[in-house]
Design a protein around this motif. Structure first.
Motif, PDB file in Angstrom:
ATOM      1  N   LYS A 107      -0.881 -24.003 -28.058  1.00 59.59           N
ATOM      2  CA  LYS A 107      -0.199 -22.731 -27.772  1.00 59.59           C
ATOM      3  C   LYS A 107       0.192 -22.026 -29.068  1.00 59.59           C
ATOM      4  N   GLU A 111      -1.058 -18.371 -30.282  1.00 58.17           N
ATOM      5  CA  GLU A 111      -0.119 -17.289 -30.586  1.00 58.17           C
ATOM      6  C   GLU A 111      -0.345 -16.749 -31.995  1.00 58.17           C
ATOM      7  N   ILE A 114      -3.311 -14.544 -31.799  1.00 57.28           N
ATOM      8  CA  ILE A 114      -2.967 -13.285 -31.125  1.00 57.28           C
ATOM      9  C   ILE A 114      -2.299 -12.333 -32.113  1.00 57.28           C
ATOM     10  N   GLN A 115      -1.413 -12.857 -32.945  1.00 56.96           N
ATOM     11  CA  GLN A 115      -0.727 -12.013 -33.920  1.00 56.96           C
ATOM     12  C   GLN A 115      -1.699 -11.472 -34.971  1.00 56.96           C
ATOM     13  N   GLU A 125       1.195  -9.896 -24.576  1.00 54.33           N
ATOM     14  CA  GLU A 125       1.909 -10.624 -23.515  1.00 54.33           C
ATOM     15  C   GLU A 125       0.946 -11.154 -22.464  1.00 54.33           C
ATOM     16  N   THR A 127      -2.244 -11.858 -22.903  1.00 55.46           N
ATOM     17  CA  THR A 127      -3.020 -12.924 -23.524  1.00 55.46           C
ATOM     18  C   THR A 127      -2.196 -14.204 -23.639  1.00 55.46           C
ATOM     19  N   LYS A 128      -0.923 -14.094 -23.984  1.00 50.31           N
ATOM     20  CA  LYS A 128      -0.051 -15.276 -24.062  1.00 50.31           C
ATOM     21  C   LYS A 128       0.101 -15.925 -22.693  1.00 50.31           C
ATOM     22  N   SER A 131      -3.141 -17.731 -21.955  1.00 57.99           N
ATOM     23  CA  SER A 131      -3.286 -18.929 -22.787  1.00 57.99           C
ATOM     24  C   SER A 131      -2.343 -20.028 -22.310  1.00 57.99           C
ATOM     25  N   GLY A 132      -1.193 -19.643 -21.783  1.00 61.09           N
ATOM     26  CA  GLY A 132      -0.267 -20.636 -21.223  1.00 61.09           C
ATOM     27  C   GLY A 132      -0.855 -21.352 -20.026  1.00 61.09           C
TER      28      GLY A 132
END
Length: 166
Positions: A107, A111, A114-115, A125, A127-128, A131-132
């Protein structure tokens, strides 16, 4: 008229063996703090082929030298389902209780990626959230099960085409 012998004993024996082997590999990778790589993947595939091939080979010998493509596929799939369920059950336990930091690391790396992508807040959000979902122990176990079933199906198909009686 020839009566085929049942597939179940072969599927149970070799599926259990395949599940135990898969668990052993996961435990060894964890114990030695080693990431999976190409060599390990190739070795796993070769051993998968060997297990399914040997099961089909023994079945053919015990069935008076007769086997058809359907039986080979059925045997490969049965080995995959039994071995895959055993492996999936352990995978869930492994990533939920034994090595939960693996999920946290996955995770965190997602993240960070993503950044780096410089997405909008809304896209980040979403995408997070996705991914979760894909980094949960249940989903990892399910993907492992599907992967094993697919591999053993293909191996059963190919070995069956080679070993079948015309």
């Amino acid at each position: 008229m020839h009566q085929d012998i049942p597939v179940k004993p072969y599927a149970t024996r070799f599926g259990s063996l395949f599940g135990a082997y898969s668990i052993l590999i996961l435990v060894l990778l964890y114990a030695f703090n080693y990431e999976s790589n190409t060599l390990i993947s190739i070795m796993n595939f070769v051993i998968t082929v060997a297990i399914v091939w040997y099961a089909i080979h023994l079945y053919k010998i015990d069935n008076e030298g007769l086997i058809d493509l359907t039986t080979s596929i059925k045997l490969g799939l049965s080995i995959g389902v039994i071995g895959g369920l055993i492996y999936a059950f352990y995978t869930y336990i492994h990533y939920e209780f034994i090595q939960p930091e693996f999920i946290a690391d996955m995770k965190a790396s997602m993240e960070a990626e993503i950044q780096q992508q410089q997405m909008s807040e809304e896209e980040a959000e979403m995408t997070k959230g996705l991914s979760g979902i894909f980094t949960s122990p249940f989903v990892l176990a399910t993907f492992g099960l599907i992967s094993i079933i697919f591999k053993t199906f293909l191996v059963g198909l190919i070995v069956g085409m080679i070993k079948r009686n015309n």
